[in-house]
Design a protein around this motif. Structure first.
Motif, mmCIF file in Angstrom:
data_model
loop_
_atom_site.group_PDB
_atom_site.id
_atom_site.type_symbol
_atom_site.label_atom_id
_atom_site.label_comp_id
_atom_site.label_asym_id
_atom_site.label_seq_id
_atom_site.Cartn_x
_atom_site.Cartn_y
_atom_site.Cartn_z
ATOM 1 N N THR A 24 0.840 -1.181 0.000
ATOM 2 C CA THR A 24 0.000 0.000 0.000
ATOM 3 C C THR A 24 0.878 1.235 0.000
ATOM 4 O OG1 THR A 24 -1.684 1.238 1.210
ATOM 5 C CG2 THR A 24 -0.196 -0.107 2.521
ATOM 6 N N TYR A 38 -0.387 4.395 0.653
ATOM 7 C CA TYR A 38 -0.864 5.388 1.611
ATOM 8 C C TYR A 38 -1.301 4.799 2.944
ATOM 9 C CZ TYR A 38 -0.909 8.172 -2.624
ATOM 10 O OH TYR A 38 -0.549 8.803 -3.782
ATOM 11 N N GLY A 39 -1.319 3.478 3.037
ATOM 12 C CA GLY A 39 -1.765 2.854 4.268
ATOM 13 C C GLY A 39 -0.731 2.953 5.379
ATOM 14 N N ASP A 40 -1.174 2.679 6.570
ATOM 15 C CA ASP A 40 -0.353 2.763 7.772
ATOM 16 C C ASP A 40 0.101 1.360 8.185
ATOM 17 O OD1 ASP A 40 -0.772 4.666 10.839
ATOM 18 O OD2 ASP A 40 0.684 3.111 10.334
ATOM 19 N N SER A 56 -1.798 -0.547 10.887
ATOM 20 C CA SER A 56 -3.126 -1.099 10.668
ATOM 21 C C SER A 56 -3.039 -2.582 10.315
ATOM 22 C CB SER A 56 -3.821 -0.355 9.534
ATOM 23 O OG SER A 56 -5.032 -0.996 9.194
ATOM 24 N N ARG A 79 -5.750 -4.076 8.955
ATOM 25 C CA ARG A 79 -6.865 -4.255 8.031
ATOM 26 C C ARG A 79 -6.369 -4.556 6.621
ATOM 27 N NH1 ARG A 79 -9.357 0.023 6.833
ATOM 28 N NH2 ARG A 79 -11.428 -0.874 6.492
ATOM 29 N N GLU A 91 -6.630 -1.924 3.778
ATOM 30 C CA GLU A 91 -5.640 -0.861 3.626
ATOM 31 C C GLU A 91 -4.735 -1.086 2.420
ATOM 32 O OE1 GLU A 91 -6.378 1.595 7.065
ATOM 33 O OE2 GLU A 91 -4.671 1.823 5.746
ATOM 34 N N TYR A 92 -4.699 -2.329 1.937
ATOM 35 C CA TYR A 92 -3.726 -2.717 0.920
ATOM 36 C C TYR A 92 -4.356 -2.777 -0.462
ATOM 37 C CZ TYR A 92 -0.570 -3.711 4.722
ATOM 38 O OH TYR A 92 0.245 -3.581 5.827
ATOM 39 N N ASN A 93 -3.644 -2.208 -1.423
ATOM 40 C CA ASN A 93 -4.149 -2.115 -2.783
ATOM 41 C C ASN A 93 -3.631 -3.220 -3.697
ATOM 42 O OD1 ASN A 93 -3.187 0.975 -1.888
ATOM 43 N ND2 ASN A 93 -5.329 0.728 -2.455
#
Length: 125
Positions: free
Chosen positions: A99, A101-103, A106, A108, A111-113
């Motif tokens: 990802t 932009y994900g943290d 997290s 979740r 969050e991952y693309n």
């Protein structure tokens, strides 16, 4: 579009070790937060570990903390998951994910693309 390719899965006895690798096609790999997830038959995909872009910060699921180590080599556009003291309950398909932009904190999967195709890890008792 980032392409992720996992390798390193296989069959191992309980107590053994495996190292998974995930190679990325994108030359901007160093900007991505990377994670590992796993999915056992009939179950959801769960968070295992994540690492932020520089490799300086990581997060682990409680179930693997102290046994698994996530790391990355940005020069090789590759993220690793060293798995030690493996248990039968670690048996699953392991997926690499990225990802922009994900943290990393997290857990979740939303969050991952970007996702790899997965690699099977089987731990025998």
């Amino acid at each position: 579009q980032v392409q992720l390719v996992e390798s390193g899965g296989g069959l191992v006895q309980a107590g053994g070790s495996l190292r998974l690798s995930c190679a990325a096609s994108d030359r901007t790999f160093s900007r991505y937060t990377m994670g590992w997830f796993r999915q056992a038959p009939g179950k959801e995909r769960y968070f295992v570990a994540a690492i932020e872009w520089s490799g300086g910060s990581t997060r682990y699921a409680d179930s693997v903390k102290g046994r698994f180590i996530i790391s990355r080599d940005n020069a090789k556009s590759t993220v690793y998951l060293q798995m030690n003291s493996l248990k039968p309950e670690d048996t699953a398909v392991y997926y690499c994910a990225g990802t922009l932009y994900g943290d990393y904190r997290s857990t979740r999967k939303e969050e991952y693309n970007y996702w790899g195709q997965g690699t099977q890890v089987t731990v025998s008792s």
